[in-house]
Design a protein around this motif. Structure first.
Motif, PDB file in Angstrom:
ATOM      1  N   ALA A 187      -3.627   9.580 -12.642  1.00  0.00           N
ATOM      2  CA  ALA A 187      -3.137   9.264 -11.264  1.00  0.00           C
ATOM      3  C   ALA A 187      -3.678   8.011 -10.761  1.00  0.00           C
ATOM      4  CB  ALA A 187      -3.266  10.112 -10.450  1.00  0.00           C
ATOM      5  N   ILE A 188      -3.135   7.535  -9.867  1.00  0.00           N
ATOM      6  CA  ILE A 188      -3.515   6.073  -9.256  1.00  0.00           C
ATOM      7  C   ILE A 188      -2.960   6.275  -7.839  1.00  0.00           C
ATOM      8  CG2 ILE A 188      -1.580   4.840 -10.079  1.00  0.00           C
ATOM      9  CD1 ILE A 188      -4.609   3.096  -9.121  1.00  0.00           C
ATOM     10  N   THR A 189      -3.712   5.683  -6.658  1.00  0.00           N
ATOM     11  CA  THR A 189      -2.812   5.579  -5.348  1.00  0.00           C
ATOM     12  C   THR A 189      -3.220   4.324  -4.970  1.00  0.00           C
ATOM     13  OG1 THR A 189      -3.884   7.880  -4.774  1.00  0.00           O
ATOM     14  CG2 THR A 189      -3.515   6.272  -3.054  1.00  0.00           C
ATOM     15  N   PHE A 190      -1.912   3.650  -4.739  1.00  0.00           N
ATOM     16  CA  PHE A 190      -1.880   2.038  -4.343  1.00  0.00           C
ATOM     17  C   PHE A 190      -1.921   2.052  -2.985  1.00  0.00           C
ATOM     18  CE2 PHE A 190       0.602   2.327  -8.328  1.00  0.00           C
ATOM     19  CZ  PHE A 190      -0.097   1.368  -9.145  1.00  0.00           C
ATOM     20  N   HIS A 191      -2.663   0.943  -2.368  1.00  0.00           N
ATOM     21  CA  HIS A 191      -2.836   0.641  -0.861  1.00  0.00           C
ATOM     22  C   HIS A 191      -2.064  -0.542  -0.788  1.00  0.00           C
ATOM     23  CE1 HIS A 191      -5.599   4.268  -0.686  1.00  0.00           C
ATOM     24  NE2 HIS A 191      -5.992   3.633  -1.541  1.00  0.00           N
ATOM     25  N   PRO A 192      -0.630  -0.645  -0.462  1.00  0.00           N
ATOM     26  CA  PRO A 192       0.008  -1.731  -0.511  1.00  0.00           C
ATOM     27  C   PRO A 192      -0.235  -2.443   0.918  1.00  0.00           C
ATOM     28  CG  PRO A 192       1.351   0.138   0.016  1.00  0.00           C
ATOM     29  CD  PRO A 192       0.091   0.836  -0.420  1.00  0.00           C
ATOM     30  N   ALA A 193      -0.143  -3.823   0.528  1.00  0.00           N
ATOM     31  CA  ALA A 193      -0.160  -4.639   1.809  1.00  0.00           C
ATOM     32  C   ALA A 193       0.926  -4.367   2.915  1.00  0.00           C
ATOM     33  CB  ALA A 193      -0.093  -6.293   1.365  1.00  0.00           C
ATOM     34  N   ASP A 194       0.654  -4.612   4.089  1.00  0.00           N
ATOM     35  CA  ASP A 194       1.455  -4.402   5.237  1.00  0.00           C
ATOM     36  C   ASP A 194       2.653  -4.856   5.023  1.00  0.00           C
ATOM     37  OD1 ASP A 194      -0.292  -2.787   6.493  1.00  0.00           O
ATOM     38  OD2 ASP A 194      -1.003  -4.422   8.083  1.00  0.00           O
ATOM     39  N   ALA A 195       2.725  -6.170   4.449  1.00  0.00           N
ATOM     40  CA  ALA A 195       4.292  -6.678   4.322  1.00  0.00           C
ATOM     41  C   ALA A 195       5.141  -6.230   3.084  1.00  0.00           C
ATOM     42  CB  ALA A 195       4.060  -8.562   3.974  1.00  0.00           C
ATOM     43  N   GLU A 196       4.466  -5.379   1.996  1.00  0.00           N
ATOM     44  CA  GLU A 196       5.366  -4.701   1.080  1.00  0.00           C
ATOM     45  C   GLU A 196       6.095  -3.782   1.542  1.00  0.00           C
ATOM     46  OE1 GLU A 196       2.524  -3.588  -1.885  1.00  0.00           O
ATOM     47  OE2 GLU A 196       1.938  -5.526  -2.472  1.00  0.00           O
ATOM     48  N   THR A 197       7.253  -3.656   0.758  1.00  0.00           N
ATOM     49  CA  THR A 197       8.220  -2.736   0.996  1.00  0.00           C
ATOM     50  C   THR A 197       8.303  -1.464   0.108  1.00  0.00           C
ATOM     51  OG1 THR A 197      10.086  -3.975  -0.128  1.00  0.00           O
ATOM     52  CG2 THR A 197       9.857  -4.232   2.241  1.00  0.00           C
ATOM     53  N   VAL A 198       9.014  -0.345   0.304  1.00  0.00           N
ATOM     54  CA  VAL A 198       9.247   0.742  -0.722  1.00  0.00           C
ATOM     55  C   VAL A 198      10.628   1.157  -0.474  1.00  0.00           C
ATOM     56  CG1 VAL A 198       8.508   2.854  -1.339  1.00  0.00           C
ATOM     57  CG2 VAL A 198       6.747   1.415  -0.629  1.00  0.00           C
ATOM     58  N   SER A 199      11.445   1.160  -1.438  1.00  0.00           N
ATOM     59  CA  SER A 199      12.873   1.675  -1.249  1.00  0.00           C
ATOM     60  C   SER A 199      12.908   3.207  -1.646  1.00  0.00           C
ATOM     61  CB  SER A 199      13.655   0.869  -1.977  1.00  0.00           C
ATOM     62  OG  SER A 199      13.621  -0.732  -1.777  1.00  0.00           O
ATOM     63  N   PHE A 200      13.993   4.086  -1.104  1.00  0.00           N
ATOM     64  CA  PHE A 200      14.143   5.036  -1.622  1.00  0.00           C
ATOM     65  C   PHE A 200      15.820   5.094  -1.461  1.00  0.00           C
ATOM     66  CE2 PHE A 200      15.818   9.381  -0.028  1.00  0.00           C
ATOM     67  CZ  PHE A 200      15.367  10.085  -1.041  1.00  0.00           C
TER      68      PHE A 200
END
Length: 122
Positions: free
Chosen positions: A37-50
């Motif tokens: 497992a890994i938990t990413f902590h994205p920068a505020d400007a990053e996006t995630v799509s569904f």
């Protein structure tokens, strides 16, 4: 009304979790724990799509694959070349769009993985 606020994770079944964990570490540089497992902590400007796709899409690869991971990468051409050099199955096509550059590889359990170098500002 209560609502969804984002993607909390992506989970895959694996026939051999230890082998798949090592493959993601070695070939894609994902610093997974020994437990896989890994938990990413994205920068505020990053996006995630569904997104939802038709059941008969060939975008995911094999018809039995019900989901596909999209991984954000920093240098798509270099990563694809690196993967080819390591003997990883890399699909020959790439795609450029207003969203960035896309390429695909396949993990040892047959899961197609989308690799995405975002366009500036995404």
């Amino acid at each position: 009304m209560a609502k969804v606020t984002g993607i909390g994770g992506v989970f895959l079944r694996a026939r051999n979790p230890e082998r798949l964990t090592e493959w993601y570490r070695r070939h894609l540089g994902v610093p997974m724990s020994d437990g896989g497992a890994i938990t990413f902590h994205p920068a505020d400007a990053e996006t995630v799509s569904f997104a939802l796709f038709a059941d008969n899409t060939d975008y995911f690869g094999e018809p039995g694959q019900r989901a596909m991971i999209n991984l954000r990468v920093d240098d798509l051409p270099a990563l694809l070349a690196q993967l080819r050099g390591q003997g990883v199955e890399v699909l020959p096509q790439t795609e450029d769009s207003e969203f960035g550059r896309f390429g695909w590889c396949v993990d040892p359990e047959g899961n197609r993985i989308e690799l995405w170098q975002p366009a500036p500002g995404m």
